[in-house]
Motif scaffolding. Structure first.
Motif, short mmCIF file in Angstrom:
data_model
loop_
_atom_site.label_atom_id
_atom_site.label_comp_id
_atom_site.label_asym_id
_atom_site.label_seq_id
_atom_site.Cartn_x
_atom_site.Cartn_y
_atom_site.Cartn_z
N ARG A 125 -48.90 26.95 -62.80
CA ARG A 125 -48.06 26.51 -63.93
C ARG A 125 -48.87 26.30 -65.20
N HIS A 126 -50.06 25.70 -65.06
CA HIS A 126 -50.90 25.39 -66.22
C HIS A 126 -52.09 26.33 -66.35
N VAL A 127 -52.07 27.41 -65.57
CA VAL A 127 -53.14 28.42 -65.55
C VAL A 127 -54.47 27.79 -65.15
N ILE A 128 -54.42 26.83 -64.21
CA ILE A 128 -55.66 26.21 -63.75
C ILE A 128 -55.79 26.31 -62.23
N ALA A 129 -54.97 27.15 -61.60
CA ALA A 129 -55.10 27.32 -60.15
C ALA A 129 -56.51 27.80 -59.82
N GLY A 130 -57.15 27.12 -58.88
CA GLY A 130 -58.50 27.49 -58.49
C GLY A 130 -59.59 26.76 -59.25
N GLU A 131 -59.25 25.80 -60.12
CA GLU A 131 -60.31 25.10 -60.86
C GLU A 131 -61.03 24.10 -59.95
N TRP A 132 -61.62 24.66 -58.94
CA TRP A 132 -62.33 23.91 -57.91
C TRP A 132 -63.54 23.16 -58.46
N GLY A 133 -64.20 23.76 -59.43
CA GLY A 133 -65.42 23.16 -59.96
C GLY A 133 -65.21 21.84 -60.65
N HIS A 134 -63.97 21.53 -61.01
CA HIS A 134 -63.70 20.29 -61.74
C HIS A 134 -62.87 19.33 -60.91
N ASN A 135 -63.05 19.42 -59.60
CA ASN A 135 -62.62 18.38 -58.68
C ASN A 135 -63.86 17.63 -58.21
N PRO A 136 -63.70 16.37 -57.82
CA PRO A 136 -64.88 15.62 -57.38
C PRO A 136 -65.38 16.07 -56.02
N LEU A 137 -66.64 15.82 -55.76
CA LEU A 137 -67.23 16.09 -54.46
C LEU A 137 -66.50 15.28 -53.39
N PRO A 138 -65.91 15.93 -52.39
CA PRO A 138 -65.18 15.18 -51.35
C PRO A 138 -66.13 14.40 -50.43
N TRP A 139 -65.64 13.30 -49.92
CA TRP A 139 -66.35 12.50 -48.93
C TRP A 139 -67.78 12.18 -49.38
N ALA A 140 -67.93 11.82 -50.66
CA ALA A 140 -69.26 11.50 -51.19
C ALA A 140 -69.77 10.20 -50.59
N ASP A 141 -71.08 10.16 -50.30
CA ASP A 141 -71.67 8.92 -49.79
C ASP A 141 -72.14 8.07 -50.96
N GLU A 142 -72.65 6.88 -50.66
CA GLU A 142 -73.00 5.94 -51.72
C GLU A 142 -74.08 6.50 -52.64
N ARG A 143 -75.05 7.21 -52.07
CA ARG A 143 -76.11 7.77 -52.90
C ARG A 143 -75.57 8.85 -53.83
N GLU A 144 -74.68 9.68 -53.32
CA GLU A 144 -74.09 10.72 -54.15
C GLU A 144 -73.24 10.13 -55.27
N ILE A 145 -72.55 9.06 -54.97
CA ILE A 145 -71.76 8.39 -56.01
C ILE A 145 -72.68 7.85 -57.10
N ALA A 146 -73.82 7.29 -56.70
CA ALA A 146 -74.76 6.75 -57.68
C ALA A 146 -75.44 7.85 -58.49
N ASP A 147 -75.70 8.99 -57.85
CA ASP A 147 -76.42 10.09 -58.51
C ASP A 147 -75.51 11.04 -59.30
N ALA A 148 -74.21 10.80 -59.27
CA ALA A 148 -73.27 11.73 -59.89
C ALA A 148 -73.61 11.95 -61.37
N GLU A 149 -73.64 13.23 -61.76
CA GLU A 149 -73.94 13.62 -63.14
C GLU A 149 -72.64 13.77 -63.94
N THR A 150 -72.75 13.64 -65.25
CA THR A 150 -71.60 13.90 -66.11
C THR A 150 -71.49 15.39 -66.37
N CYS A 151 -70.31 15.94 -66.11
CA CYS A 151 -70.03 17.35 -66.30
C CYS A 151 -69.71 17.63 -67.77
N PHE A 152 -69.78 18.90 -68.17
CA PHE A 152 -69.43 19.24 -69.56
C PHE A 152 -67.98 18.88 -69.88
N CYS A 153 -67.13 18.75 -68.83
CA CYS A 153 -65.72 18.40 -69.06
C CYS A 153 -65.54 16.92 -69.37
N GLY A 154 -66.61 16.13 -69.20
CA GLY A 154 -66.54 14.71 -69.49
C GLY A 154 -66.39 13.82 -68.28
#
Length: 312
Positions: free
Chosen positions: A160-189
């Motif tokens: 509908r919004h021409v964004i089908a498949g925008e997998w790269g801008h979903n969060p990492l699933p089942w992230a552990d505490e270290r991954e949550i702490a290390d998460a980087e800011t994406c160009f999308c904000g």
């Protein structure tokens, strides 16, 4: 007197990347009859259009088919918004807010079809590549960034919004505490997008966080193959994150086949190791989804842009 039959239809595709543009022309059977690669004038929208137009002119002149002798499809790292009619979501940000399809159509004097580059990859591989014959094909691009496209019945599924498949801008699933702490800011904000984890630049950042050393993804994979323990751990983290991201898509879309493109798709170990990781995350009693490298390799996206004109 017998009429001369019309020449075979030619389809031209142009892949507009952040650093290079590539043009290819396919004949009626999908055979490649012309190809050229040039640099992208980064940050200059008008010059980018001029380069695309020059590629089209060079192809038609070289093939002797005359102006308008080939249809033109364009693959871009974004999409045309159905709400505004201009490009959105392009990481080559100088394209955003521009009516790229209409502007190029005006320059060329003919209709132009513009599609997300990951969708072009999916179309290419679904038409005559590693996903040929599959009803639903998911194509993942693992390169400087990370994206995905979907082809259903050989045609791009845009949504509908021409964004089908925008997998790269979903969060990492089942992230552990270290991954949550290390998460980087994406160009999308947003923080922690899949693109920041499983792209080539994401792998490089992960290795630098762990070791303090700056290496490219290719060199890290080389060191992993050479027996370096830190590089091997980096690869294992990458594989786990890729598996979790892919499993989340399988849980929603359940595609018939997954095709990988981009620089990291050339890491042969992925095709051995990823299928074994998926069952632990997929919500099913089995997971047999095949994961394959793009049959057309780096040429697949531009071929898909040409196949955007595949309805005649």
């Amino acid at each position: 007197m017998t009429a001369t039959p019309a020449p075979p239809r030619l389809r031209m595709g142009v892949d507009v990347g952040g650093t290079k543009m590539e043009g290819v022309v396919l004949d009626a059977g999908g055979g490649e009859v012309w190809r050229r690669r040039v640099g992208t004038p980064r940050g200059d929208y008008a010059e980018s259009l001029a380069v695309v137009a020059a590629l089209v002119k060079a192809a038609e002149g070289g093939l002797g088919c005359g102006a308008g002798g080939a249809s033109v499809g364009l693959g871009i790292p974004g999409c045309i918004s159905p709400a505004s009619g201009v490009v959105k979501n392009a990481n080559s940000t100088w394209m955003n807010g521009r009516a790229m399809d209409r502007d190029l159509a005006r320059i060329l004097g003919r209709a132009v079809r513009v599609e997300n580059d990951a969708n072009c990859l999916a179309v290419s591989e679904a038409v005559d590549g590693a996903a040929a014959g599959a009803k639903v094909a998911l194509a993942l691009i693992l390169g400087t960034g990370a994206g995905a496209g979907i082809a259903i019945g050989g045609r791009a599924h845009r949504g509908r919004h021409v964004i089908a498949g925008e997998w790269g801008h979903n969060p990492l699933p089942w992230a552990d505490e270290r991954e949550i702490a290390d998460a980087e800011t994406c160009f999308c904000g947003k923080r922690g997008c899949m693109e920041t984890w499983v792209s080539g630049s994401g792998v490089a950042r992960d290795y630098r966080r762990a070791t303090g050393r700056t290496l490219g993804a290719d060199e890290i994979i080389g060191r992993m193959r050479g027996g370096e323990g830190e590089a091997a751990e980096c690869y294992r983290r990458f594989l786990s994150r890729l598996a979790r991201g892919v499993a989340a898509v399988i849980n929603i879309l359940d595609p018939d086949v997954i095709v990988l493109g981009g620089g990291l798709s050339r890491v042969e170990e992925i095709y051995r190791d990823l299928p074994a990781e998926l069952p632990g995350w997929v919500f099913s009693d089995e997971c047999t989804t095949p994961v394959r490298p793009a049959l057309h390799g780096d040429a697949s996206g531009v071929r898909g842009a040409a196949w955007l004109w595949n309805d005649d």
